[in-house]
Enzyme design. Structure first.
Site, PDB file in Angstrom:
ATOM      1  N   ASN A   9      29.152 -56.440 -37.269  1.00 47.44           N
ATOM      2  CA  ASN A   9      28.713 -56.178 -35.897  1.00 47.44           C
ATOM      3  C   ASN A   9      29.572 -55.049 -35.353  1.00 47.44           C
ATOM      4  O   ASN A   9      30.730 -55.258 -35.005  1.00 47.44           O
ATOM      5  CB  ASN A   9      28.878 -57.450 -35.049  1.00 47.44           C
ATOM      6  CG  ASN A   9      28.488 -57.211 -33.594  1.00 47.44           C
ATOM      7  OD1 ASN A   9      28.013 -56.124 -33.245  1.00 47.44           O
ATOM      8  ND2 ASN A   9      28.684 -58.203 -32.754  1.00 47.44           N
ATOM      9  N   LYS A  11      29.203 -53.504 -32.648  1.00 53.82           N
ATOM     10  CA  LYS A  11      29.279 -53.534 -31.171  1.00 53.82           C
ATOM     11  C   LYS A  11      29.031 -52.118 -30.615  1.00 53.82           C
ATOM     12  O   LYS A  11      28.180 -51.416 -31.147  1.00 53.82           O
ATOM     13  CB  LYS A  11      30.618 -54.134 -30.748  1.00 53.82           C
ATOM     14  CG  LYS A  11      30.851 -55.513 -31.412  1.00 53.82           C
ATOM     15  CD  LYS A  11      32.000 -56.259 -30.853  1.00 53.82           C
ATOM     16  CE  LYS A  11      32.122 -57.617 -31.566  1.00 53.82           C
ATOM     17  NZ  LYS A  11      33.153 -58.473 -31.005  1.00 53.82           N
ATOM     18  N   HIS A  95      24.921 -63.226 -28.742  1.00 48.68           N
ATOM     19  CA  HIS A  95      26.359 -62.966 -28.904  1.00 48.68           C
ATOM     20  C   HIS A  95      27.084 -63.264 -27.587  1.00 48.68           C
ATOM     21  O   HIS A  95      26.562 -63.012 -26.508  1.00 48.68           O
ATOM     22  CB  HIS A  95      26.584 -61.512 -29.319  1.00 48.68           C
ATOM     23  CG  HIS A  95      27.981 -61.269 -29.771  1.00 48.68           C
ATOM     24  ND1 HIS A  95      29.014 -61.086 -28.878  1.00 48.68           N
ATOM     25  CD2 HIS A  95      28.535 -61.228 -31.012  1.00 48.68           C
ATOM     26  CE1 HIS A  95      30.133 -60.933 -29.571  1.00 48.68           C
ATOM     27  NE2 HIS A  95      29.866 -61.013 -30.859  1.00 48.68           N
ATOM     28  N   GLU A  97      29.355 -61.813 -26.079  1.00 44.47           N
ATOM     29  CA  GLU A  97      29.552 -60.667 -25.183  1.00 44.47           C
ATOM     30  C   GLU A  97      28.301 -60.398 -24.360  1.00 44.47           C
ATOM     31  O   GLU A  97      28.381 -59.934 -23.223  1.00 44.47           O
ATOM     32  CB  GLU A  97      29.989 -59.438 -25.999  1.00 44.47           C
ATOM     33  CG  GLU A  97      31.434 -59.595 -26.455  1.00 44.47           C
ATOM     34  CD  GLU A  97      31.797 -58.868 -27.731  1.00 44.47           C
ATOM     35  OE1 GLU A  97      31.000 -58.037 -28.208  1.00 44.47           O
ATOM     36  OE2 GLU A  97      32.891 -59.161 -28.265  1.00 44.47           O
ATOM     37  N   GLU A 169      30.925 -68.538 -33.512  1.00 45.14           N
ATOM     38  CA  GLU A 169      31.931 -67.595 -33.038  1.00 45.14           C
ATOM     39  C   GLU A 169      32.637 -68.184 -31.821  1.00 45.14           C
ATOM     40  O   GLU A 169      32.156 -68.017 -30.682  1.00 45.14           O
ATOM     41  CB  GLU A 169      31.278 -66.265 -32.638  1.00 45.14           C
ATOM     42  CG  GLU A 169      30.582 -65.554 -33.772  1.00 45.14           C
ATOM     43  CD  GLU A 169      30.572 -64.039 -33.590  1.00 45.14           C
ATOM     44  OE1 GLU A 169      30.995 -63.354 -34.507  1.00 45.14           O
ATOM     45  OE2 GLU A 169      30.161 -63.571 -32.513  1.00 45.14           O
ATOM     46  N   GLY A 175      37.901 -60.811 -31.004  1.00 48.04           N
ATOM     47  CA  GLY A 175      38.662 -59.635 -30.587  1.00 48.04           C
ATOM     48  C   GLY A 175      40.076 -59.947 -30.145  1.00 48.04           C
ATOM     49  O   GLY A 175      40.740 -59.100 -29.544  1.00 48.04           O
ATOM     50  N   SER A 215      37.717 -62.546 -35.207  1.00 47.24           N
ATOM     51  CA  SER A 215      38.948 -61.979 -35.786  1.00 47.24           C
ATOM     52  C   SER A 215      39.015 -62.166 -37.303  1.00 47.24           C
ATOM     53  O   SER A 215      40.091 -62.399 -37.863  1.00 47.24           O
ATOM     54  CB  SER A 215      40.191 -62.573 -35.110  1.00 47.24           C
ATOM     55  OG  SER A 215      40.209 -62.224 -33.732  1.00 47.24           O
TER      56      SER A 215
HETATM   57  P1  13P Z   1      36.017 -59.594 -33.958  1.00 48.39           P
HETATM   58  O1  13P Z   1      35.897 -59.713 -35.449  1.00 48.39           O
HETATM   59  O2  13P Z   1      36.395 -58.214 -33.499  1.00 48.39           O
HETATM   60  O3  13P Z   1      36.880 -60.673 -33.391  1.00 48.39           O
HETATM   61  O4  13P Z   1      34.553 -59.825 -33.366  1.00 48.39           O
HETATM   62  C1  13P Z   1      33.842 -60.916 -33.808  1.00 48.39           C
HETATM   63  C2  13P Z   1      32.468 -60.804 -33.312  1.00 48.39           C
HETATM   64  O5  13P Z   1      32.219 -60.880 -32.134  1.00 48.39           O
HETATM   65  C3  13P Z   1      31.408 -60.536 -34.302  1.00 48.39           C
HETATM   66  O6  13P Z   1      30.154 -60.662 -33.710  1.00 48.39           O
END
Ligand code: 13P
Length: 266
Positions: A9, A11, A95, A97, A169, A175, A215
């Protein structure tokens, strides 16, 4: 037998000028045929990644990071599932976010799920609790609720045929550099299958793939893939680094080959 999946991902990183090159490099460094690989760049970079992968390694799939819940209309800035025809074959839905920044609710995510399936996109449905939920001992009930609401009204056999994948997740692990423990993620993966089974998923949901996200790096992926309940990873920050992806997919390949049995060893 469930597939082993590593999905990147990206992002809000990479534009059309740099996404293709990164996709090509990752494809080259992760050529592990037993692992299902997916790269999910921003919308504007889907075509560049598709074109790069068509040349470098067409086994790597392209995914979008969301879709709108309607097919078309006055929705400024949005992209619908049918518009992704020829650009993507997978899509990330729900997701955290987007739940946080775009106000996506479980019910809305459920509508998007229907659109994805209609359009022939393979969905990765994200669920996960906040830190206060885990601290209060209600992580499983929160995730159970997210899943049930998103799946409500959908024919489980149709979702299974569409290849639905769940990504667990935990929001506090995204993150932050703070990942869940493998055993906790595995327990949640089994809770997810139990919730899907009680929502009518065929075969007790034993075939429902569940990924871990939050992470994930090449240094910690082994902890998750050592758990038979976990079928791969949805990778954020580390998925922008070819070295990291090479390490993650190499470890995933060991799990995938072990699942396939001795005949798969090349
Ligand atoms: P990180 O691996 O940066 O923590 O993000 C995970 C994530 O949101 C994957 O969709």
């Amino acid at each position: 037998m469930r597939p082993v999946v590593v999905a990147a991902n990206w992002k809000m990183h990479t534009g059309p000028d740099d996404a293709g090159e990164l996709a090509r490099t990752i494809a080259r460094r992760t050529a592990e045929p037993s692992v299902v690989r997916v790269i999910c760049p921003p919308f504007v970079s889907l075509a560049a990644v598709r074109d790069a992968l068509a040349v470098e390694d067409p086994r790597v799939a392209v995914g979008a990071q969301t879709i709108h819940h309607e097919l078309q209309g006055a929705y400024t800035g949005e992209v619908s599932a049918p518009m992704l025809a020829g650009l993507a074959t997978w899509v990330i839905l729900g997701h955290s976010e987007r739940r946080r920044d775009a106000g996506e609710t479980d019910a809305l995510v459920g509508r998007k799920l229907g659109r994805a399936v209609e359009a022939g996109l393979r969905p990765i449905l994200c669920v996960g609790e906040q830190l206060e939920d885990r601290d209060a001992g209600r992580a499983e009930s929160v995730v159970d609720g997210q899943l049930r609401c998103a799946l409500a009204g959908h024919d489980p056999a149709g979702l299974e045929a569409a290849g639905l994948v769940i990504a667990y997740e935990p929001v506090w692990a995204i993150g932050t550099g703070r990942n869940a423990r493998g055993a906790d993620a595995a327990a949640m993966a089994e809770a997810i299958r139990a919730a899907a089974a009680s929502a009518g998923w065929p075969g007790g949901a034993a075939d429902l793939p569940v990924l871990y996200g939050g992470s994930v790096t090449s240094a910690n992926i082994a902890e998750f893939l050592a758990e038979p309940a976990i079928d791969g990873a949805l990778v954020g920050g580390a998925s922008l680094k070819a070295d990291e992806m090479a390490g993650i997919v190499a470890r995933a390949g060991l799990t995938a080959q072990a699942r396939l049995g001795p005949e798969s060893a090349s």
